[in-house]
Every structure is written in structure tokens, then in C-alpha cells.
Scaffold this motif. Structure first.
Motif, PDB file in Angstrom:
ATOM      1  N   ASN A   1      -1.004   7.008  -4.517  1.00 39.97           N
ATOM      2  CA  ASN A   1      -1.938   6.200  -3.733  1.00 39.97           C
ATOM      3  C   ASN A   1      -2.231   4.928  -4.506  1.00 39.97           C
ATOM      4  OD1 ASN A   1      -3.001   7.799  -1.239  1.00 39.97           O
ATOM      5  ND2 ASN A   1      -2.914   9.303  -2.905  1.00 39.97           N
TER       6      ASN A   1
ATOM      7  N   ASN B   1       4.740  -0.609   8.190  1.00 47.26           N
ATOM      8  CA  ASN B   1       5.300   0.591   7.582  1.00 47.26           C
ATOM      9  C   ASN B   1       6.791   0.399   7.308  1.00 47.26           C
ATOM     10  OD1 ASN B   1       6.174   3.315   7.032  1.00 47.26           O
ATOM     11  ND2 ASN B   1       4.303   4.014   8.040  1.00 47.26           N
TER      12      ASN B   1
ATOM     13  N   LYS C   1       0.342   5.252   0.513  1.00 43.53           N
ATOM     14  CA  LYS C   1      -0.644   6.206   0.993  1.00 43.53           C
ATOM     15  C   LYS C   1      -0.077   7.623   0.934  1.00 43.53           C
ATOM     16  CE  LYS C   1      -2.972   2.993   4.149  1.00 43.53           C
ATOM     17  NZ  LYS C   1      -3.470   2.795   5.536  1.00 43.53           N
ATOM     18  N   ASN C   2      -0.563   8.401  -0.045  1.00 44.51           N
ATOM     19  CA  ASN C   2      -0.132   9.796  -0.206  1.00 44.51           C
ATOM     20  C   ASN C   2       1.394   9.926  -0.205  1.00 44.51           C
ATOM     21  OD1 ASN C   2      -2.855  10.816  -0.198  1.00 44.51           O
ATOM     22  ND2 ASN C   2      -2.865  10.503   2.025  1.00 44.51           N
TER      23      ASN C   2
ATOM     24  N   ILE D   1      -2.882   0.356  -4.044  1.00 45.21           N
ATOM     25  CA  ILE D   1      -2.909  -0.919  -3.332  1.00 45.21           C
ATOM     26  C   ILE D   1      -2.713  -2.034  -4.348  1.00 45.21           C
ATOM     27  CG2 ILE D   1      -4.261  -2.535  -1.953  1.00 45.21           C
ATOM     28  CD1 ILE D   1      -5.762  -0.192  -0.768  1.00 45.21           C
TER      29      ILE D   1
ATOM     30  N   GLU E   1       0.836  -1.202   0.000  1.00 47.05           N
ATOM     31  CA  GLU E   1       0.000   0.000   0.000  1.00 47.05           C
ATOM     32  C   GLU E   1       0.873   1.254   0.000  1.00 47.05           C
ATOM     33  OE1 GLU E   1      -3.569  -0.173   2.682  1.00 47.05           O
ATOM     34  OE2 GLU E   1      -2.454  -1.858   3.540  1.00 47.05           O
TER      35      GLU E   1
ATOM     36  N   GLY F   1       4.164  10.685   3.385  1.00 46.76           N
ATOM     37  CA  GLY F   1       3.274   9.547   3.220  1.00 46.76           C
ATOM     38  C   GLY F   1       3.866   8.264   3.768  1.00 46.76           C
ATOM     39  N   ASP F   2       3.179   7.164   3.501  1.00 53.28           N
ATOM     40  CA  ASP F   2       3.574   5.883   4.074  1.00 53.28           C
ATOM     41  C   ASP F   2       3.484   4.761   3.050  1.00 53.28           C
ATOM     42  OD1 ASP F   2       3.874   6.553   7.028  1.00 53.28           O
ATOM     43  OD2 ASP F   2       1.837   7.264   6.642  1.00 53.28           O
TER      44      ASP F   2
END
Length: 267
Positions: free
Chosen positions: A24, A67, A7-8, A26, A5, A59-60
Motif C-alpha cells: 500500500n 488502473n 492498493k493492497n 502513494i 497508488e 489489488g490495484d
């Protein structure tokens, strides 16, 4: 969730150059995904975020919910194997077998398990006859398969292939296709960066398109290659079958050979 994933996610190099902006995404375990776009779109930087070689500036990135900021690159690479675009960047041992075995010995696996993994990787890549040769004495196309075998032997649930068809002839591309099929049967996730649109159309249902450091589309191969907007922004061309069918005025947004043949036979 068993998935990669983003994320941003944004990434900038130490000199300030921004390579990725607000990604972004997945990608679930077991998927087969192509990432396309012109040079400079940010594709390679993005996949290096997925395997921990890069850490996001903002982001991550999560691998199976963990993470990457909380892990070392070595810890991430236990889940995400990465085959570099240039095989010479990954090869350093004196013969092919030692090259494939190196990380397995480093991981302190027993000899029986090492033998099993090497045998599987060699069988999948078709490099049996090169095992006792120096990697730099074999053709470039075979060196590509050596580095693929090295990563396959790690048996990670996620595998990234960066431009695997570069320098390959028809036999090499057929071997890659069989490999993708086998890995999908085994439940592996394969993420492939490529400029080879024919290979994408023939082998990937999901296509992620990047341009100007961002993801501009995440769709099927058919929708991607028949979207004038996507092709124009990403500076991509339709696969050859799509171009031929368009010139012939065929209906149905064709991208596969069998579709064109079926329609021509009906004429």
C-alpha cells in the motif's frame, strides 16, 4: 490525484513465487523517493508494477487514477519511464543518438520536437561526446547515462531509476545528484531503487524500506537510518556519517556531513 497508488497489491510469478505482498503506497507527482532493502526484498518487482511491466495478482495499481489492469504496458509507459538496472537490457541501436531518438520516432514526433528532447536529455546526462559512438563501445557507467537519457527524452511525469549509482565514480554520482535536482525543479517524480545508502541520505527526504516482500517503513531518511528495528529487519547499514557520529557518541541522529562538521566545530 496525480500520483502512483498501490492498493493492497500482491504479485506472484507464473511459477507461483510470490514477490510482493499487500503493498500500500502513494507517491505523488513531484516527489523524490528512494526504495531500499536487500536483494530479494521485492523492490524491482514493485516498481515494475508501477510502470505496467507487471500486473498485480491481487489489488490495484493506479497511475493518475487509471488502473493499470485497464491499460497496455505501452500506455502505462507513456506516464512512467523505467531505467533498467542493467543498461544492456535496454540498448539495441548502432549509435547513442539513434538510441535516444528511437522511441521518439516511434511516437511520430516531428523532427523539431525530437531535436529538442534529445538535446535536453543529452545536456542533463552529460553524454554529448558519445552521441556518434556505438553504445556498447562506451564504458558501463556511460551506458547507464545513455539509458537514463532515453527515458528522459520520453518526458514522462514519473521516472524510475533502478540502481543508478552502480558502477559510477564521484563525477557520475555528482551528475546524478544534479539531475535529481533539475527533475524535481521541473515537477517530475523520481523513484530510485538503490543499495547506496550514502546516495540515499544525501538526496532523498522520503525513504521506503522493503523486506520480506513487504513495505516495512515509509519515513524520512533520518528516522529510517536511526531505527534499529528497520535496519535490522531490512539488513541495512547506516550511511558512513551516521556510523561515525554514533561511534563518537554525538547526539542528534546525524546522517549529514554538515551536521557532523558543525557539532565537531562546537567541541
Amino acid at each position: 490525484m496525480e500520483a502512483i497508488e498501490l492498493k493492497n497489491v500482491s504479485f506472484a510469478y507464473p511459477d507461483g513465487h510470490v514477490a510482493n505482498e499487500e503493498l500500500n503506497l502513494i507517491i505523488q507527482k513531484g516527489e523524490r523517493v528512494a526504495i531500499v532493502g536487500q536483494n530479494g526484498a521485492g523492490k524491482t518487482t514493485a516498481v515494475k508494477l508501477m510502470n505496467g511491466l507487471n500486473k498485480p495478482t491481487n489489488g490495484d495499481v493506479l497511475i493518475n487514477g487509471v488502473n493499470t489492469k485497464m491499460q497496455t504496458t505501452a500506455q502505462v509507459s507513456a506516464y512512467v519511464g523505467y531505467v533498467f538496472q542493467n543498461p544492456d537490457d535496454q540498448i539495441f541501436n548502432s549509435n547513442v543518438q539513434k538510441e535516444i531518438e528511437y522511441m521518439l520516432h516511434y511516437s511520430k514526433l516531428d523532427s523539431q520536437e525530437i531535436e529538442r528532447r534529445v538535446s535536453r536529455a543529452v545536456e542533463l546526462t552529460g553524454i554529448e561526446s558519445y552521441l556518434h559512438m556505438n553504445p556498447f563501445d562506451v564504458p558501463y557507467s556511460i551506458r547507464k547515462f545513455i539509458t537514463i537519457a532515453m527515458v528522459l527524452a520520453l518526458e514522462t511525469p514519473y521516472i524510475i531509476l533502478d540502481e543508478p549509482t552502480a558502477g559510477q565514480d564521484l563525477h557520475g554520482i555528482q551528475t546524478l545528484t544534479k539531475l535529481l535536482d533539475r527533475l524535481q525543479e521541473e515537477g517530475k517524480c523520481v523513484i530510485t531503487i538503490t543499495h547506496d545508502m550514502e546516495f540515499v541520505a544525501d538526496n532523498f527526504a522520503r525513504v521506503i524500506t522493503m523486506a520480506n516482500k513487504r513495505i516495512i517503513a515509509d519515513d524520512s531518511a533520518r528516522n529510517t537510518f536511526w531505527s534499529t528495528e528497520i535496519l535490522t529487519e531490512a539488513r541495512l547499514k547506516k550511511p558512513q556519517i551516521g556510523e561515525i557520529s554514533e561511534e563518537l557518541g554525538m547526539e542528534g541522529n546525524i546522517i549529514y556531513r554538515h551536521e557532523l562538521v558543525e557539532l565537531l566545530n562546537k567541541k
